[in-house]
Design an enzyme around this catalytic site. Structure first.
Site, PDB file in Angstrom:
ATOM      1  CE  LYS A  16     -16.750  20.962   7.099  1.00 16.15           C
ATOM      2  NZ  LYS A  16     -15.459  21.149   6.424  1.00 16.15           N
ATOM      3  CB  SER A  34      -0.950  -0.029   1.194  1.00  9.56           C
ATOM      4  OG  SER A  34      -1.965   0.944   1.059  1.00  9.56           O
TER       5      SER A  34
END
Length: 297
Positions: free
Chosen positions: A172, A120
């Site tokens: 948000k 990763s």
């Protein structure tokens, strides 16, 4: 009453340790400063090769970046070994390291050695180097992106916790753990993950000269042992730590290779810190074990 006795017994052990060993440590440290072999200092100042370690989860790249920049600007250092044993971590700091390694490679050869896991974010960090060498048992790859979070709304209701939110911007709250994500939020976050994955695979493909049309074989978050990773061209060689160092020496073209050593004083202080931390941790563990085993009537 027994708990109080156990508490003060634990405190007593700590005080006893400090009283018994602290003066000894101070004395040994002074002696060490006086008698520290000058040869190490000479080797440190004359070093022409350096090793940088990337170990553990990647969450904050600042310390590693500082090491990379320092080595990059050091004209005496002609080659670098990046030792990696990391499962990856956050995307942004991993990319910061990858870009820094790219810049370092432009100035001097960089060889990556996978001493354990190179996956990763840590694999992303490595691909800008001149060469990746992995030991046969190393895990390589995991080229993918994940976003996850908890959903604790039921637990919050049972505890009588109610959320209050004032926001500007429809997304948000995307990724919040206080309620289930809406379908629009899931789509938005999925798109963000897809874009991140595309950036990741493009960066790897460009640096490793891989086919972007074949990401299902070498990416897709798959993890490979070194032998399979070599076939997929995710790494360049299978070898050991000593062989990786030899590759750095060869690429750096130094006639008299001298590897930069950790400063002797820093090494001594680090060992002292580790031993002290271990003692305090063991003492506190013993104390809380004793406390938890006490019966209160």
């Amino acid at each position: 009453m027994q708990i109080i006795k156990s508490f003060f017994k634990g405190i007593g052990k700590i005080i006893s340790y400090i009283n018994t060993y602290f003066k000894t440590f101070v004395f040994l440290f002074i002696v060490f400063l006086i008698l520290a072999p000058s040869g190490d200092n000479v080797k440190l100042s004359n070093a022409n090769l350096a090793q940088i370690n990337l170990k553990g989860e990647i969450s904050d790249a600042s310390n590693l970046l500082e090491q990379i920049y320092k080595v990059k600007d050091d004209k005496a250092i002609k080659g670098v070994l990046l030792f990696i044993d990391s499962p990856g971590g956050a995307f942004a700091p991993s990319m910061e390291i990858a870009l820094a390694i790219q810049d370092l490679k432009a100035k001097k050869p960089v060889v990556v050695y996978a001493g354990g896991t190179i996956a990763s974010g840590s694999y992303l960090s490595a691909v800008g180097s001149d060469m990746i060498i992995a030991n046969p048992a190393s895990f390589v790859g995991s080229i993918g992106v994940i976003m996850q979070g908890f959903e604790v709304s039921e637990l919050a209701q049972k505890l009588g916790i109610n959320e209050q939110t004032i926001k500007a911007g429809n997304y948000k709250e995307a990724g919040t753990f206080m309620r289930k994500w809406s379908e629009d939020e899931k789509d938005f976050l999925q798109n963000l993950a897809n874009q991140s994955y595309e950036l990741f695979t493009q960066f790897v493909a460009k640096n490793r000269k891989l086919d972007l049309n074949q990401t299902s074989s070498w990416a897709d978050a798959k993890v490979f042992l070194a032998n399979e990773a070599l076939k997929l061209k995710l790494i360049d060689k299978i070898g050991n730590y000593e062989q990786a160092k030899k590759e750095v020496e060869k690429l750096a073209k130094v006639q008299n290779p001298i590897w930069q050593k950790e400063d002797a004083i820093d090494k001594f202080l680090k060992r002292l810190e580790e031993q002290s931390a271990s003692f305090f941790a063991n003492t506190l563990t013993q104390f809380f074990t004793q406390v938890s085993s006490q019966k209160i009537y």
